[in-house]
Scaffold this motif. Structure first.
Motif, PDB file in Angstrom:
ATOM      1  N   TYR A  86       0.307  -0.988  -0.088  1.00  0.00           N
ATOM      2  CA  TYR A  86      -0.077   0.180   0.086  1.00  0.00           C
ATOM      3  C   TYR A  86       0.947   1.452  -0.005  1.00  0.00           C
ATOM      4  CZ  TYR A  86      -2.601   3.567   1.290  1.00  0.00           C
ATOM      5  OH  TYR A  86      -3.823   4.895   1.551  1.00  0.00           O
ATOM      6  N   ALA A  87       1.892   1.098   0.923  1.00  0.00           N
ATOM      7  CA  ALA A  87       2.950   2.617   1.065  1.00  0.00           C
ATOM      8  C   ALA A  87       3.140   2.379  -0.598  1.00  0.00           C
ATOM      9  CB  ALA A  87       3.867   2.039   2.005  1.00  0.00           C
ATOM     10  N   ARG A  88       3.982   1.240  -1.303  1.00  0.00           N
ATOM     11  CA  ARG A  88       4.030   1.618  -2.821  1.00  0.00           C
ATOM     12  C   ARG A  88       3.918   2.322  -3.198  1.00  0.00           C
ATOM     13  NH1 ARG A  88       9.312  -0.643  -4.038  1.00  0.00           N
ATOM     14  NH2 ARG A  88      10.713  -2.087  -2.403  1.00  0.00           N
ATOM     15  N   ALA A  89       2.439   2.117  -3.626  1.00  0.00           N
ATOM     16  CA  ALA A  89       1.157   2.315  -4.186  1.00  0.00           C
ATOM     17  C   ALA A  89       1.072   3.960  -4.176  1.00  0.00           C
ATOM     18  CB  ALA A  89       0.220   1.580  -4.416  1.00  0.00           C
ATOM     19  N   ILE A  90       1.085   4.289  -2.831  1.00  0.00           N
ATOM     20  CA  ILE A  90       0.984   5.673  -2.090  1.00  0.00           C
ATOM     21  C   ILE A  90       2.241   6.683  -2.902  1.00  0.00           C
ATOM     22  CG2 ILE A  90       0.811   7.799  -0.811  1.00  0.00           C
ATOM     23  CD1 ILE A  90      -1.812   6.129  -0.860  1.00  0.00           C
ATOM     24  N   ALA A  91       2.964   5.842  -2.593  1.00  0.00           N
ATOM     25  CA  ALA A  91       4.239   6.575  -2.979  1.00  0.00           C
ATOM     26  C   ALA A  91       4.691   6.575  -4.504  1.00  0.00           C
ATOM     27  CB  ALA A  91       5.686   6.292  -2.658  1.00  0.00           C
ATOM     28  N   ALA A  92       4.341   5.776  -4.915  1.00  0.00           N
ATOM     29  CA  ALA A  92       4.293   6.171  -6.901  1.00  0.00           C
ATOM     30  C   ALA A  92       3.359   6.702  -7.146  1.00  0.00           C
ATOM     31  CB  ALA A  92       4.458   5.057  -7.001  1.00  0.00           C
ATOM     32  N   GLY A  93       2.509   7.534  -6.788  1.00  0.00           N
ATOM     33  CA  GLY A  93       1.528   8.625  -6.718  1.00  0.00           C
ATOM     34  C   GLY A  93       0.423   8.160  -7.718  1.00  0.00           C
ATOM     35  N   PRO A  95      -3.534   7.047  -6.827  1.00  0.00           N
ATOM     36  CA  PRO A  95      -5.122   7.618  -5.841  1.00  0.00           C
ATOM     37  C   PRO A  95      -5.685   6.340  -5.046  1.00  0.00           C
ATOM     38  CG  PRO A  95      -5.023   8.709  -7.493  1.00  0.00           C
ATOM     39  CD  PRO A  95      -3.815   7.553  -7.969  1.00  0.00           C
ATOM     40  N   GLY A  96      -5.621   6.937  -3.702  1.00  0.00           N
ATOM     41  CA  GLY A  96      -5.689   6.008  -2.647  1.00  0.00           C
ATOM     42  C   GLY A  96      -7.206   4.820  -3.131  1.00  0.00           C
ATOM     43  N   GLU A  97      -8.306   6.325  -4.080  1.00  0.00           N
ATOM     44  CA  GLU A  97      -9.467   5.484  -4.390  1.00  0.00           C
ATOM     45  C   GLU A  97      -9.542   4.847  -5.938  1.00  0.00           C
ATOM     46  OE1 GLU A  97      -9.316   9.961  -5.899  1.00  0.00           O
ATOM     47  OE2 GLU A  97      -8.865   9.058  -4.319  1.00  0.00           O
ATOM     48  N   ARG A  98      -8.130   4.702  -6.353  1.00  0.00           N
ATOM     49  CA  ARG A  98      -7.564   3.019  -7.213  1.00  0.00           C
ATOM     50  C   ARG A  98      -6.660   2.026  -6.602  1.00  0.00           C
ATOM     51  NH1 ARG A  98      -8.693   5.945 -12.170  1.00  0.00           N
ATOM     52  NH2 ARG A  98      -7.069   5.165 -13.487  1.00  0.00           N
ATOM     53  N   ILE A  99      -6.613   1.973  -5.524  1.00  0.00           N
ATOM     54  CA  ILE A  99      -5.567   1.104  -4.934  1.00  0.00           C
ATOM     55  C   ILE A  99      -7.295  -0.042  -4.117  1.00  0.00           C
ATOM     56  CG2 ILE A  99      -4.439   0.377  -3.148  1.00  0.00           C
ATOM     57  CD1 ILE A  99      -3.431   2.926  -3.190  1.00  0.00           C
ATOM     58  N   VAL A 100      -6.741  -1.568  -4.263  1.00  0.00           N
ATOM     59  CA  VAL A 100      -8.233  -2.330  -3.802  1.00  0.00           C
ATOM     60  C   VAL A 100      -6.791  -3.039  -2.802  1.00  0.00           C
ATOM     61  CG1 VAL A 100      -9.331  -2.567  -6.180  1.00  0.00           C
ATOM     62  CG2 VAL A 100      -7.789  -3.913  -5.612  1.00  0.00           C
ATOM     63  N   PHE A 101      -7.540  -3.528  -1.762  1.00  0.00           N
ATOM     64  CA  PHE A 101      -6.883  -3.952  -0.680  1.00  0.00           C
ATOM     65  C   PHE A 101      -7.297  -5.345  -0.846  1.00  0.00           C
ATOM     66  CE2 PHE A 101      -3.665  -2.371   2.728  1.00  0.00           C
ATOM     67  CZ  PHE A 101      -3.119  -4.001   2.967  1.00  0.00           C
ATOM     68  N   SER A 102      -6.119  -6.498  -0.776  1.00  0.00           N
ATOM     69  CA  SER A 102      -6.395  -7.685  -0.914  1.00  0.00           C
ATOM     70  C   SER A 102      -6.039  -8.484   0.347  1.00  0.00           C
ATOM     71  CB  SER A 102      -6.236  -8.634  -2.252  1.00  0.00           C
ATOM     72  OG  SER A 102      -7.462  -8.080  -3.636  1.00  0.00           O
ATOM     73  N   GLY A 103      -5.405 -10.093   0.172  1.00  0.00           N
ATOM     74  CA  GLY A 103      -5.366 -10.713   1.255  1.00  0.00           C
ATOM     75  C   GLY A 103      -6.150 -11.621   1.840  1.00  0.00           C
ATOM     76  N   VAL A 104      -5.414 -12.371   2.261  1.00  0.00           N
ATOM     77  CA  VAL A 104      -5.845 -13.268   3.182  1.00  0.00           C
ATOM     78  C   VAL A 104      -5.885 -12.864   4.788  1.00  0.00           C
ATOM     79  CG1 VAL A 104      -4.625 -15.107   3.574  1.00  0.00           C
ATOM     80  CG2 VAL A 104      -6.917 -15.839   3.795  1.00  0.00           C
ATOM     81  N   GLY A 105      -4.949 -12.269   5.618  1.00  0.00           N
ATOM     82  CA  GLY A 105      -4.729 -12.417   6.945  1.00  0.00           C
ATOM     83  C   GLY A 105      -4.871 -10.210   6.780  1.00  0.00           C
ATOM     84  N   LYS A 106      -5.248  -9.517   6.293  1.00  0.00           N
ATOM     85  CA  LYS A 106      -4.828  -8.009   6.971  1.00  0.00           C
ATOM     86  C   LYS A 106      -4.818  -7.637   8.262  1.00  0.00           C
ATOM     87  CE  LYS A 106      -7.891  -7.889   2.803  1.00  0.00           C
ATOM     88  NZ  LYS A 106      -8.842  -8.679   2.781  1.00  0.00           N
ATOM     89  N   THR A 107      -3.415  -7.327   8.886  1.00  0.00           N
ATOM     90  CA  THR A 107      -4.198  -6.953  10.773  1.00  0.00           C
ATOM     91  C   THR A 107      -4.396  -5.487  10.341  1.00  0.00           C
ATOM     92  OG1 THR A 107      -2.127  -5.819   9.759  1.00  0.00           O
ATOM     93  CG2 THR A 107      -1.869  -7.652  10.430  1.00  0.00           C
ATOM     94  N   GLN A 113      -4.068   2.063   7.725  1.00  0.00           N
ATOM     95  CA  GLN A 113      -3.277   2.789   7.175  1.00  0.00           C
ATOM     96  C   GLN A 113      -3.827   3.395   6.188  1.00  0.00           C
ATOM     97  OE1 GLN A 113      -0.077  -0.066   5.965  1.00  0.00           O
ATOM     98  NE2 GLN A 113       1.026   2.115   4.367  1.00  0.00           N
ATOM     99  N   ALA A 114      -4.670   2.027   4.964  1.00  0.00           N
ATOM    100  CA  ALA A 114      -5.415   2.634   4.140  1.00  0.00           C
ATOM    101  C   ALA A 114      -7.087   2.618   4.070  1.00  0.00           C
ATOM    102  CB  ALA A 114      -5.565   0.782   3.027  1.00  0.00           C
ATOM    103  N   LEU A 115      -7.886   3.162   5.387  1.00  0.00           N
ATOM    104  CA  LEU A 115      -9.081   3.788   5.573  1.00  0.00           C
ATOM    105  C   LEU A 115      -7.948   5.561   5.971  1.00  0.00           C
ATOM    106  CD1 LEU A 115     -10.783   1.642   8.101  1.00  0.00           C
ATOM    107  CD2 LEU A 115     -11.823   2.352   5.672  1.00  0.00           C
TER     108      LEU A 115
END
Ligand code: LLP
Length: 421
Positions: A86-93, A95-107, A113-115
Motif C-alpha cells: 500500500y505504501a509503495r502504491a501511494i509513493a508511486a502516486g 490515488p487511494g481511490e484506485r487502490i484495492v486491498f486484497s489478502g487473506v490476513g489483513k491486520t 493505514q488504508a482507511l
C-alpha cells in the motif's frame, strides 16, 4: 511479444545491448523493458474497451517503484496485499481511490493505514476479518467500502501452489455462503458492500475455469441484487497465464479474456476490475547471469552461474520452466548439447534446469532467463548473504539502475549486536 530480441548477433533489451548493461552493472541483474510493460498493460485496456473498468496492477508480481510509477502514469490502479505494498502504491502516486486491498490476513494496522490514506475497497476474505474491519472503520468514524471475495470452488488447472479457487484453499468465503455474509455486511455500520470479488489462481492457460467462475459470479450478482444489495463493481482478480515457451503453451490472449468477461458479465451494469500481475510484468523482464564455470561431471555437464535460487526461486519452488538463452546469438545450425544449469548455492535444489539443450557455452558467457519479470526480483532473498541483485529498466536506447546492488557493508550494518555481546 516482448522487446528482448537478437540483433547483430547479440541479445538486445529494446535498443540496448544486454552485454553493455552487464558491463556497466555487473551480473546477475534483472532487466525490464518499458515498451513491453506498457504494451502488456495496454492489452488489457484494449480487451476491456467499451465497458467501465479499472485495471489494478497486482504489484506482487514486480513492485519496483520505477515500474509502479510507469503503471501509475499509464493510469493503472493497484492491487495490494500488505501495508508495504500500500505504501509503495501511494509513493508511486496512485490515488487511494484506485487502490484495492486484497489478502487473506489483513491486520488492523493495515486496515487503519488504508482507511486513513484512502482506499477503493477492501476485498474481504473471512468473517473474522469482516468484523475486525467494521471495528477499525467505526473507531476512525468512517465507512469502509468492501467486496467479499467468494471462493467459487473451481479448478483453475494450474500448479497446486498457485491455485486459489477450490474449496480446500484458504482463500475467500464459500460462494454458497455469500448471501448470508452479504446480509451480515449490510448489518454492520462500518462497512458498505460495493461489489463482489473473485480470484481463482495464477498462470491460467485456459479460459474454461474463468468461464465457470464468472458464471457463478453473474448468478450471485443477480441473487444479491434481489436481496437488496447494491452491486456496483465486479473484481475478477488476475491470473491470466503467459507462455513460458515450454510445450508451445499458448495461453488465451487478453482480448479473448476480455471478450469472455463481456459475454458473461457485460450486461450487469457493473464496473469491472481486474488484477493482472504476471501478464503485465512476466515477459517484460529477463534475468541476466554469467557462467562462472563449466564443470564436466560424470555423464553430466554443469553450467555454474553467478545467479542462484535466491535470485530466482521459481524453478526450485514450482518446478517452473524458464527459457535460458545465450546473450551472444548462437551460430545458426550449431550443435546443441544438454547441460544442467545451476547456481552456486549450497543446495541441490539450486538447479534452474536439468538436461537443457544449449549451444556450446563456457566460463564468462552471459545467459538470459526469459519470462523472469514477474515473481522474480520480488521473491528474491539474501540467502548465503548474496546481495539482492540490481534491477535495471530500459527505454529505447537508455537504461537506468532502478535498484542498486547493496554492498556487503550495507548488509552487515542492517544487523545490530545486542549490548551483552
Ligand atoms: N489478485 C490476487 C488476489 C492474487 O492473489 C494474485 C496472485 C493476483 C491478483 C495476480 O495474479 P497473476 O495475474 O500475477 O497471475 N509466485 C507465484 C505466483 C503467485 C500468485 C499469487 N497471487 C509464481 O511465481 O508463479
Amino acid at each position: 511479444m516482448d522487446h528482448f530480441l537478437y540483433r547483430d548477433g547479440e541479445l538486445y533489451a529494446e535498443d540496448v545491448p544486454v552485454r553493455d548493461i552487464a558491463d556497466g552493472v555487473g551480473t546477475p541483474f534483472y532487466c525490464y523493458s518499458t515498451a513491453t510493460l506498457t504494451r502488456h498493460f495496454q492489452l488489457f485496456e484494449e480487451a476491456l474497451h467499451g465497458m467501465p473498468h479499472l485495471i489494478c496492477y497486482a504489484m506482487k508480481a514486480a513492485s519496483n517503484q520505477a515500474i509502479l510509477t510507469l503503471m501509475a502514469q499509464l493510469g493503472a490502479g493497484m492491487d495490494v496485499v500488505s501495508g508495504g505494498e500500500y505504501a509503495r502504491a501511494i509513493a508511486a502516486g496512485v490515488p487511494g481511490e484506485r487502490i484495492v486491498f486484497s489478502g487473506v490476513g489483513k491486520t488492523r494496522t493495515e486496515m487503519r493505514q488504508a482507511l486513513q490514506g484512502g482506499v477503493r475497497q477492501f476485498n474481504l476474505e473471512s468473517e473474522p476479518e469482516m468484523e475486525a474491519l467494521n471495528e477499525v472503520a467505526l473507531s476512525l468514524g468512517v465507512v469502509a467500502p468492501v467486496t467479499v471475495r467468494v471462493n467459487p470452488d473451481v479448478d483453475a488447472q494450474t500448479h497446486a501452489k498457485i491455485a486459489t479457487g477450490k474449496s480446500e484453499n484458504k482463500f475467500g468465503i464459500p460462494i454458497t455462503r455469500a448471501r448470508e455474509v452479504y446480509a451480515r455486511v449490510a448489518a454492520l455500520p462500518g462497512l458498505r458492500a460495493v461489489g463482489i470479488d473473485v480470484h481463482i489462481g495464477s498462470q491460467l492457460t485456459s479460459l474454461e475455469p474463468y468461464r465457470q467462475a464468472f458464471e457463478k459470479v453473474a448468478d450471485l450478482t443477480d441473487a444479491l441484487r434481489a436481496d437488496g444489495h447494491e452491486i456496483l463493481r465486479l473484481d475478477l482478480g488476475g491470473g491470466l497465464g503467459i507462455p513460458y515457451l515450454r510445450d508451445n503453451q499458448a495461453p488465451p490472449l487478453p482480448l479473448q479474456y476480455g471478450a469472455l468477461i463481456k459475454e458473461i458479465l457485460g450486461d450487469k451494469g457493473c464496473e469491472i476490475e481486474i488484477e493482472p500481475g504476471r501478464l503485465v510484468a512476466g515477459n517484460a523482464g529477463i534475468l541476466v547471469s554469467r557462467v562462472i564455470y563449466l564443470k564436466e561431471g560424470e555423464g553430466r555437464d554443469f553450467l555454474i552461474l553467478d545467479g542462484a535460487m535466491n535470485d530466482l526461486i521459481r524453478p526450485a519452488m514450482y518446478d517452473a520452466h524458464h527459457d535460458i538463452v545465450p546473450v551472444m546469438e548462437p551460430v545458426a545450425g550449431v550443435a546443441q548439447r544438454p547441460f544442467d544449469i545451476v547456481g552456486p548455492v549450497c543446495e541441490s535444489g539450486d538447479t534452474f534446469a536439468r538436461g537443457r539443450m544449449m549451444p556450446p557455452m563456457g566460463a564468462g558467457d552471459l545467459v538470459a532467463f526469459r519470462s523472469a519479470g514477474a515473481y522474480g526480483a520480488v521473491m528474491a532473498s539474501e540467502y548465503n548473504t548474496r546481495p539482492l541483485i540490481p534491477e535495471v529498466l530500459v527505454q529505447k536506447d537508455q537504461f537506468a539502475v532502478i535498484r542498486a546492488r547493496p554492498s556487503f557493508e550495507e548488509i552487515i550494518e542492517r544487523d545490530t549486536i545486542p549490548p551483552w555481546l
